[in-house]
Motif scaffolding. Structure first.
Motif, PDB file in Angstrom:
ATOM      1  N   LYS A  22       0.332  -0.698  -0.387  1.00 48.14           N
ATOM      2  CA  LYS A  22       0.233   0.171  -0.147  1.00 48.14           C
ATOM      3  C   LYS A  22       0.603   0.983   0.042  1.00 48.14           C
ATOM      4  CE  LYS A  22      -3.802  -2.683   2.666  1.00 48.14           C
ATOM      5  NZ  LYS A  22      -4.218  -2.404   3.928  1.00 48.14           N
ATOM      6  N   LEU A  23       0.474   1.822  -0.183  1.00 49.39           N
ATOM      7  CA  LEU A  23       0.824   3.523  -0.985  1.00 49.39           C
ATOM      8  C   LEU A  23       0.356   4.286   0.949  1.00 49.39           C
ATOM      9  CD1 LEU A  23       2.534   4.952  -2.621  1.00 49.39           C
ATOM     10  CD2 LEU A  23       1.009   6.254  -3.350  1.00 49.39           C
ATOM     11  N   THR A  24       2.142   4.484   1.415  1.00 51.20           N
ATOM     12  CA  THR A  24       0.810   5.813   2.616  1.00 51.20           C
ATOM     13  C   THR A  24       2.643   6.671   1.891  1.00 51.20           C
ATOM     14  OG1 THR A  24       3.752   4.329   3.462  1.00 51.20           O
ATOM     15  CG2 THR A  24       1.537   3.685   3.375  1.00 51.20           C
ATOM     16  N   ALA A  25       2.011   7.569   2.888  1.00 55.16           N
ATOM     17  CA  ALA A  25       2.338   9.673   2.991  1.00 55.16           C
ATOM     18  C   ALA A  25       2.933   9.606   4.698  1.00 55.16           C
ATOM     19  CB  ALA A  25       1.961  10.285   2.617  1.00 55.16           C
ATOM     20  N   GLN A  26       4.143   9.980   5.048  1.00 56.86           N
ATOM     21  CA  GLN A  26       4.824  10.364   6.041  1.00 56.86           C
ATOM     22  C   GLN A  26       5.197  11.735   6.115  1.00 56.86           C
ATOM     23  OE1 GLN A  26       6.834   7.262   8.192  1.00 56.86           O
ATOM     24  NE2 GLN A  26       6.597   8.243  10.790  1.00 56.86           N
ATOM     25  N   ALA A  27       4.401  12.369   6.750  1.00 55.27           N
ATOM     26  CA  ALA A  27       5.454  13.924   7.536  1.00 55.27           C
ATOM     27  C   ALA A  27       6.195  14.005   8.428  1.00 55.27           C
ATOM     28  CB  ALA A  27       3.865  14.978   7.542  1.00 55.27           C
ATOM     29  N   THR A  28       7.391  14.968   8.613  1.00 55.86           N
ATOM     30  CA  THR A  28       7.763  14.685   9.413  1.00 55.86           C
ATOM     31  C   THR A  28       7.173  14.614  11.066  1.00 55.86           C
ATOM     32  OG1 THR A  28       9.200  15.891   7.831  1.00 55.86           O
ATOM     33  CG2 THR A  28      10.211  16.245   9.825  1.00 55.86           C
ATOM     34  N   GLY A  29       7.664  13.933  11.553  1.00 50.53           N
ATOM     35  CA  GLY A  29       7.480  13.608  12.812  1.00 50.53           C
ATOM     36  C   GLY A  29       5.883  13.140  13.338  1.00 50.53           C
ATOM     37  N   GLN A  30       4.796  12.826  12.276  1.00 49.74           N
ATOM     38  CA  GLN A  30       3.693  12.113  12.336  1.00 49.74           C
ATOM     39  C   GLN A  30       4.099  10.416  11.433  1.00 49.74           C
ATOM     40  OE1 GLN A  30       0.626  15.054  10.297  1.00 49.74           O
ATOM     41  NE2 GLN A  30       1.916  16.565  10.580  1.00 49.74           N
ATOM     42  N   LYS A  31       2.861   9.740  11.872  1.00 52.81           N
ATOM     43  CA  LYS A  31       2.505   8.180  11.581  1.00 52.81           C
ATOM     44  C   LYS A  31       2.723   8.588   9.929  1.00 52.81           C
ATOM     45  CE  LYS A  31      -1.615   6.971  12.805  1.00 52.81           C
ATOM     46  NZ  LYS A  31      -2.837   6.722  13.544  1.00 52.81           N
ATOM     47  N   ALA A  32       2.023   7.550   9.748  1.00 55.27           N
ATOM     48  CA  ALA A  32       2.134   7.533   8.171  1.00 55.27           C
ATOM     49  C   ALA A  32       0.882   7.042   8.103  1.00 55.27           C
ATOM     50  CB  ALA A  32       3.154   6.339   7.316  1.00 55.27           C
ATOM     51  N   PHE A  33       0.066   7.486   6.779  1.00 49.95           N
ATOM     52  CA  PHE A  33      -1.193   7.327   5.929  1.00 49.95           C
ATOM     53  C   PHE A  33      -1.747   7.149   5.066  1.00 49.95           C
ATOM     54  CE2 PHE A  33      -1.448  11.505   9.323  1.00 49.95           C
ATOM     55  CZ  PHE A  33      -2.569   9.957  10.789  1.00 49.95           C
ATOM     56  N   GLU A  34      -2.513   6.077   5.121  1.00 52.70           N
ATOM     57  CA  GLU A  34      -2.191   4.869   3.269  1.00 52.70           C
ATOM     58  C   GLU A  34      -3.026   6.283   2.394  1.00 52.70           C
ATOM     59  OE1 GLU A  34      -4.694   1.532   1.523  1.00 52.70           O
ATOM     60  OE2 GLU A  34      -4.550   1.549   3.665  1.00 52.70           O
ATOM     61  N   LEU A  35      -2.400   6.219   1.081  1.00 55.66           N
ATOM     62  CA  LEU A  35      -3.027   7.083   0.691  1.00 55.66           C
ATOM     63  C   LEU A  35      -3.896   5.944  -0.293  1.00 55.66           C
ATOM     64  CD1 LEU A  35       0.349   9.049  -1.080  1.00 55.66           C
ATOM     65  CD2 LEU A  35      -1.493   9.480   0.600  1.00 55.66           C
ATOM     66  N   THR A  36      -4.761   6.510  -1.110  1.00 53.64           N
ATOM     67  CA  THR A  36      -6.124   6.152  -1.716  1.00 53.64           C
ATOM     68  C   THR A  36      -6.233   6.564  -2.909  1.00 53.64           C
ATOM     69  OG1 THR A  36      -7.156   4.903   0.153  1.00 53.64           O
ATOM     70  CG2 THR A  36      -8.200   5.138  -2.048  1.00 53.64           C
ATOM     71  N   ALA A  37      -6.292   5.749  -4.228  1.00 51.41           N
ATOM     72  CA  ALA A  37      -6.451   6.611  -5.226  1.00 51.41           C
ATOM     73  C   ALA A  37      -7.299   7.017  -6.199  1.00 51.41           C
ATOM     74  CB  ALA A  37      -5.269   5.553  -6.633  1.00 51.41           C
ATOM     75  N   GLU A  38      -7.219   8.317  -6.622  1.00 45.35           N
ATOM     76  CA  GLU A  38      -9.073   8.799  -7.298  1.00 45.35           C
ATOM     77  C   GLU A  38      -8.351   9.066  -8.744  1.00 45.35           C
ATOM     78  OE1 GLU A  38     -10.459  12.479  -5.036  1.00 45.35           O
ATOM     79  OE2 GLU A  38      -8.985  13.452  -5.063  1.00 45.35           O
ATOM     80  N   ALA A  39      -7.334   8.631  -9.241  1.00 51.01           N
ATOM     81  CA  ALA A  39      -7.107   9.021 -10.522  1.00 51.01           C
ATOM     82  C   ALA A  39      -5.515   8.725 -10.887  1.00 51.01           C
ATOM     83  CB  ALA A  39      -7.125  10.344 -11.192  1.00 51.01           C
ATOM     84  N   GLU A  40      -4.894   9.159 -11.698  1.00 58.81           N
ATOM     85  CA  GLU A  40      -3.415   8.988 -12.141  1.00 58.81           C
ATOM     86  C   GLU A  40      -3.269   9.452 -11.445  1.00 58.81           C
ATOM     87  OE1 GLU A  40       0.043   7.820 -15.561  1.00 58.81           O
ATOM     88  OE2 GLU A  40      -2.566   8.557 -16.334  1.00 58.81           O
ATOM     89  N   ASP A  41      -1.810   9.599 -10.880  1.00 54.16           N
ATOM     90  CA  ASP A  41      -1.183  10.786  -9.610  1.00 54.16           C
ATOM     91  C   ASP A  41      -1.997  11.628  -8.788  1.00 54.16           C
ATOM     92  OD1 ASP A  41       0.818   9.450 -11.447  1.00 54.16           O
ATOM     93  OD2 ASP A  41       0.585  12.083 -13.138  1.00 54.16           O
ATOM     94  N   ALA A  42      -2.966  11.247  -9.158  1.00 50.59           N
ATOM     95  CA  ALA A  42      -3.595  12.224  -7.368  1.00 50.59           C
ATOM     96  C   ALA A  42      -4.563  11.195  -6.367  1.00 50.59           C
ATOM     97  CB  ALA A  42      -5.340  12.330  -7.883  1.00 50.59           C
ATOM     98  N   PHE A  43      -4.649  11.281  -5.375  1.00 52.75           N
ATOM     99  CA  PHE A  43      -4.442  10.481  -4.053  1.00 52.75           C
ATOM    100  C   PHE A  43      -5.102  10.940  -3.254  1.00 52.75           C
ATOM    101  CE2 PHE A  43      -1.428   8.359  -6.484  1.00 52.75           C
ATOM    102  CZ  PHE A  43      -0.872   6.699  -6.665  1.00 52.75           C
ATOM    103  N   TYR A  44      -5.715  10.615  -2.222  1.00 52.84           N
ATOM    104  CA  TYR A  44      -6.490  11.909  -0.924  1.00 52.84           C
ATOM    105  C   TYR A  44      -6.076  10.425   0.085  1.00 52.84           C
ATOM    106  CZ  TYR A  44     -10.313   8.019  -1.317  1.00 52.84           C
ATOM    107  OH  TYR A  44     -11.480   6.860  -1.531  1.00 52.84           O
ATOM    108  N   LEU A  45      -5.764  11.134   1.244  1.00 51.87           N
ATOM    109  CA  LEU A  45      -6.560  10.216   2.331  1.00 51.87           C
ATOM    110  C   LEU A  45      -6.725   9.945   3.180  1.00 51.87           C
ATOM    111  CD1 LEU A  45      -3.521  12.318   1.927  1.00 51.87           C
ATOM    112  CD2 LEU A  45      -3.127  11.244   3.929  1.00 51.87           C
TER     113      LEU A  45
END
Length: 79
Positions: A22-45
């Protein structure tokens, strides 16, 4: 293709990784969150109200992203 570190400022970055397939994004000092695809190159949390759109250079390689959160569009360059 999206994995990497994207700097929003000198002290704040998003690290995009694949964890357990699963694709995740983690901001500095925060926990990782899963990214959900909504279009090519576009994701939401789903964990927070934010969207990420990846940007590409002239050759089609991912070179950055834009974090859409709180009514702001914050671009970040891939490191």
């Amino acid at each position: 293709v999206y994995e990497g570190v994207y700097a929003l400022s000198s002290a704040f970055a998003l690290t995009v990784s694949v964890v357990d397939g699963k694709l995740t994004a983690q901001a500095t000092g925060q926990k990782a969150f899963e990214l959900t695809a909504e279009a090519e190159d576009a994701f939401y949390l789903t964990a927070v109200d934010a969207q990420i759109t990846f940007t590409r250079d002239a050759t089609g390689a991912v070179d950055g992203l834009v974090l859409h959160q709180g009514g702001r569009d914050m671009p970040a360059r891939r490191q």
